[in-house]
Design a protein around this motif. Sequence first.
Motif, PDB file in Angstrom:
ATOM      1  N   ALA A 129    -117.439  54.195 -11.165  1.00 32.42           N
ATOM      2  CA  ALA A 129    -118.735  54.650 -10.663  1.00 32.42           C
ATOM      3  C   ALA A 129    -119.132  53.882  -9.406  1.00 32.42           C
ATOM      4  O   ALA A 129    -119.641  54.459  -8.435  1.00 32.42           O
ATOM      5  CB  ALA A 129    -119.802  54.496 -11.747  1.00 32.42           C
ATOM      6  N   LEU A 130    -118.902  52.574  -9.406  1.00 31.43           N
ATOM      7  CA  LEU A 130    -119.251  51.754  -8.250  1.00 31.43           C
ATOM      8  C   LEU A 130    -118.458  52.183  -7.020  1.00 31.43           C
ATOM      9  O   LEU A 130    -118.995  52.306  -5.916  1.00 31.43           O
ATOM     10  CB  LEU A 130    -119.010  50.282  -8.583  1.00 31.43           C
ATOM     11  N   ARG A 131    -117.157  52.419  -7.204  1.00 28.52           N
ATOM     12  CA  ARG A 131    -116.298  52.783  -6.072  1.00 28.52           C
ATOM     13  C   ARG A 131    -116.574  54.200  -5.569  1.00 28.52           C
ATOM     14  O   ARG A 131    -116.392  54.491  -4.379  1.00 28.52           O
ATOM     15  CB  ARG A 131    -114.829  52.661  -6.478  1.00 28.52           C
ATOM     16  N   GLU A 132    -116.975  55.081  -6.473  1.00 29.52           N
ATOM     17  CA  GLU A 132    -117.129  56.490  -6.113  1.00 29.52           C
ATOM     18  C   GLU A 132    -118.576  56.875  -5.806  1.00 29.52           C
ATOM     19  O   GLU A 132    -118.886  58.055  -5.629  1.00 29.52           O
ATOM     20  CB  GLU A 132    -116.586  57.358  -7.257  1.00 29.52           C
ATOM     21  N   GLY A 133    -119.476  55.883  -5.724  1.00 30.51           N
ATOM     22  CA  GLY A 133    -120.866  56.177  -5.424  1.00 30.51           C
ATOM     23  C   GLY A 133    -121.620  56.786  -6.580  1.00 30.51           C
ATOM     24  O   GLY A 133    -122.611  57.501  -6.387  1.00 30.51           O
ATOM     25  N   GLY A 134    -121.163  56.497  -7.791  1.00 32.73           N
ATOM     26  CA  GLY A 134    -121.812  57.031  -8.981  1.00 32.73           C
ATOM     27  C   GLY A 134    -123.039  56.228  -9.366  1.00 32.73           C
ATOM     28  O   GLY A 134    -123.543  55.423  -8.583  1.00 32.73           O
ATOM     29  N   PRO A 135    -123.503  56.388 -10.597  1.00 30.97           N
ATOM     30  CA  PRO A 135    -124.721  55.694 -11.030  1.00 30.97           C
ATOM     31  C   PRO A 135    -124.526  54.175 -11.048  1.00 30.97           C
ATOM     32  O   PRO A 135    -123.445  53.682 -11.331  1.00 30.97           O
ATOM     33  CB  PRO A 135    -124.960  56.246 -12.439  1.00 30.97           C
ATOM     34  N   TRP A 136    -125.596  53.483 -10.742  1.00 36.52           N
ATOM     35  CA  TRP A 136    -125.608  52.016 -10.799  1.00 36.52           C
ATOM     36  C   TRP A 136    -125.998  51.623 -12.218  1.00 36.52           C
ATOM     37  O   TRP A 136    -127.142  51.726 -12.609  1.00 36.52           O
ATOM     38  CB  TRP A 136    -126.607  51.458  -9.794  1.00 36.52           C
ATOM     39  N   GLN A 137    -125.000  51.211 -13.004  1.00 36.32           N
ATOM     40  CA  GLN A 137    -125.145  50.914 -14.436  1.00 36.32           C
ATOM     41  C   GLN A 137    -125.330  52.198 -15.250  1.00 36.32           C
ATOM     42  O   GLN A 137    -126.393  52.816 -15.215  1.00 36.32           O
ATOM     43  CB  GLN A 137    -126.326  49.974 -14.724  1.00 36.32           C
ATOM     44  N   SER A 138    -124.286  52.579 -15.949  1.00 34.46           N
ATOM     45  CA  SER A 138    -124.376  53.781 -16.779  1.00 34.46           C
ATOM     46  C   SER A 138    -124.014  53.510 -18.232  1.00 34.46           C
ATOM     47  O   SER A 138    -124.175  54.393 -19.076  1.00 34.46           O
ATOM     48  CB  SER A 138    -123.447  54.876 -16.236  1.00 34.46           C
ATOM     49  N   THR A 139    -123.520  52.297 -18.517  1.00 29.80           N
ATOM     50  CA  THR A 139    -123.134  51.965 -19.883  1.00 29.80           C
ATOM     51  C   THR A 139    -123.934  50.761 -20.372  1.00 29.80           C
ATOM     52  O   THR A 139    -124.486  50.007 -19.566  1.00 29.80           O
ATOM     53  CB  THR A 139    -121.641  51.623 -19.982  1.00 29.80           C
ATOM     54  N   VAL A 140    -123.966  50.590 -21.676  1.00 27.93           N
ATOM     55  CA  VAL A 140    -124.570  49.402 -22.290  1.00 27.93           C
ATOM     56  C   VAL A 140    -123.465  48.701 -23.078  1.00 27.93           C
ATOM     57  O   VAL A 140    -122.890  49.286 -24.005  1.00 27.93           O
ATOM     58  CB  VAL A 140    -125.736  49.776 -23.223  1.00 27.93           C
ATOM     59  N   GLY A 141    -123.156  47.486 -22.702  1.00 32.82           N
ATOM     60  CA  GLY A 141    -122.026  46.772 -23.282  1.00 32.82           C
ATOM     61  C   GLY A 141    -122.209  46.447 -24.758  1.00 32.82           C
ATOM     62  O   GLY A 141    -123.325  46.208 -25.222  1.00 32.82           O
ATOM     63  N   ALA A 142    -121.083  46.437 -25.455  1.00 33.51           N
ATOM     64  CA  ALA A 142    -121.080  46.003 -26.858  1.00 33.51           C
ATOM     65  C   ALA A 142    -120.894  44.495 -26.891  1.00 33.51           C
ATOM     66  O   ALA A 142    -119.948  43.965 -26.310  1.00 33.51           O
ATOM     67  CB  ALA A 142    -119.953  46.698 -27.617  1.00 33.51           C
ATOM     68  N   ASP A 143    -121.797  43.792 -27.550  1.00 30.07           N
ATOM     69  CA  ASP A 143    -121.706  42.329 -27.634  1.00 30.07           C
ATOM     70  C   ASP A 143    -120.534  41.912 -28.517  1.00 30.07           C
ATOM     71  O   ASP A 143    -120.186  42.600 -29.483  1.00 30.07           O
ATOM     72  CB  ASP A 143    -122.995  41.767 -28.222  1.00 30.07           C
ATOM     73  N   LEU A 144    -119.944  40.770 -28.195  1.00 31.72           N
ATOM     74  CA  LEU A 144    -118.892  40.185 -29.019  1.00 31.72           C
ATOM     75  C   LEU A 144    -119.454  39.120 -29.952  1.00 31.72           C
ATOM     76  O   LEU A 144    -119.071  39.044 -31.118  1.00 31.72           O
ATOM     77  CB  LEU A 144    -117.791  39.577 -28.146  1.00 31.72           C
ATOM     78  N   HIS A 145    -120.344  38.287 -29.429  1.00 38.34           N
ATOM     79  CA  HIS A 145    -120.891  37.190 -30.223  1.00 38.34           C
ATOM     80  C   HIS A 145    -121.585  37.742 -31.465  1.00 38.34           C
ATOM     81  O   HIS A 145    -122.439  38.630 -31.396  1.00 38.34           O
ATOM     82  CB  HIS A 145    -121.886  36.381 -29.404  1.00 38.34           C
ATOM     83  N   GLY A 146    -121.188  37.231 -32.617  1.00 39.56           N
ATOM     84  CA  GLY A 146    -121.791  37.640 -33.874  1.00 39.56           C
ATOM     85  C   GLY A 146    -121.233  38.915 -34.466  1.00 39.56           C
ATOM     86  O   GLY A 146    -121.612  39.305 -35.573  1.00 39.56           O
ATOM     87  N   ARG A 147    -120.335  39.574 -33.725  1.00 45.55           N
ATOM     88  CA  ARG A 147    -119.735  40.806 -34.245  1.00 45.55           C
ATOM     89  C   ARG A 147    -118.472  40.473 -35.025  1.00 45.55           C
ATOM     90  O   ARG A 147    -117.891  39.388 -34.900  1.00 45.55           O
ATOM     91  CB  ARG A 147    -119.395  41.769 -33.093  1.00 45.55           C
ATOM     92  N   ARG A 148    -117.986  41.418 -35.819  1.00 43.33           N
ATOM     93  CA  ARG A 148    -116.825  41.177 -36.676  1.00 43.33           C
ATOM     94  C   ARG A 148    -115.548  41.707 -36.028  1.00 43.33           C
ATOM     95  O   ARG A 148    -115.466  42.883 -35.669  1.00 43.33           O
ATOM     96  CB  ARG A 148    -117.030  41.814 -38.048  1.00 43.33           C
ATOM     97  N   LEU A 149    -114.578  40.834 -35.905  1.00 43.21           N
ATOM     98  CA  LEU A 149    -113.244  41.180 -35.402  1.00 43.21           C
ATOM     99  C   LEU A 149    -112.283  41.221 -36.580  1.00 43.21           C
ATOM    100  O   LEU A 149    -112.082  40.209 -37.255  1.00 43.21           O
ATOM    101  CB  LEU A 149    -112.770  40.149 -34.375  1.00 43.21           C
ATOM    102  N   GLY A 150    -111.718  42.386 -36.853  1.00 42.52           N
ATOM    103  CA  GLY A 150    -110.756  42.527 -37.932  1.00 42.52           C
ATOM    104  C   GLY A 150    -109.346  42.568 -37.388  1.00 42.52           C
ATOM    105  O   GLY A 150    -109.034  43.391 -36.518  1.00 42.52           O
ATOM    106  N   LEU A 151    -108.503  41.686 -37.872  1.00 44.46           N
ATOM    107  CA  LEU A 151    -107.121  41.596 -37.400  1.00 44.46           C
ATOM    108  C   LEU A 151    -106.171  42.082 -38.485  1.00 44.46           C
ATOM    109  O   LEU A 151    -106.156  41.550 -39.594  1.00 44.46           O
ATOM    110  CB  LEU A 151    -106.774  40.163 -37.020  1.00 44.46           C
TER     111      LEU A 151
END
Length: 319
Positions: A129-151
């Motif tokens: 989006a940044l390179r192609e002139g798209g929206p400035w911020q279009s996603t909301v990131g998923a936090d890692l801290h406190g989330r569960r990682l299953g291996l």
Amino acid sequence: MRLRCAVLDDFQNIATTVADWSPVRDQVEITTFTEHFTDEDRLATALADFDIVVTLRERVPFRAPLLDRLPRLKLLIASGMRNSSIDYAAAERNGVTVCGTKSSSTPPVELTWALLLGLARGIVTENNALREGGPWQSTVGADLHGRRLGLLGLGKIGGLVARVGLAFGMEVVAWSQNLTKERADEVGVQLAASKEELLESGDFVSVHLKLSDRTRGLLGAPELALMKPSAYLVNTSRAAIVDQDALLAALREDRIAGAGVDVFDIEPLPADHPMRSAPRLLATPHLGYVSENNYRTYYGQAVEDIQAFLGGSPVRLLG
């Protein structure tokens, strides 16, 4: 007369520059192939006049039908010390010595986290989006801290992935058919009660298992259906562990948030392969092992393997 050595799948055309081949050049003529052979007939024809073959990982199967068509072949070198695509009995029957090289666990660990972080923060979407002139911020990131990682798997690679997750402040749980509480405690993670519990509770699930009869198809449609709609799946291990059609369906039907994949049922992927156009998929062309240090090791030790073979004392034998 010099022996002839073929180096397969040298996609980046660096096999002869990343390592010093001068110790064997007086006795061996080196030919590199930068394109992958998808047809066994073409491959057999191309390799008919070679005494030595250096193959990259498990991409080219050396089964009995192929080995039987290569009477001149005397030395087969695989990158890594484990290769399930070689028929060792057929190699022995045909008088072919099979040798390996060392391989670092670090590059696939790093790529796992590149995929996981890229998914969590929408890196590709935002960069495009940044390179192609798209929206400035279009996603909301998923936090890692406190989330569960299953291996799924807590071996050498899984253990290193776990330590990074812990450093991010994630709750890390692991499961495999043979995983013990002692091993989980050693790494500092929780032992999941079952595969199902891990899939149901994981915010991120990452696969780090060896491919075997027990793990082939381990994650099919029923297992993927257990994952939360907000969860992400990462597979840098082996394609056959995850049912690819089931994964494609889960992505298309918006049943999981996304997937990061580095391994595929066909490699290289055909241009029209459905994985190339799947939604919410962050995919890389099997880059897990592709790093400068690994390539130096692969090809540097391939030279050592050739030297040792020529000297009558092969090293790093596989079979």
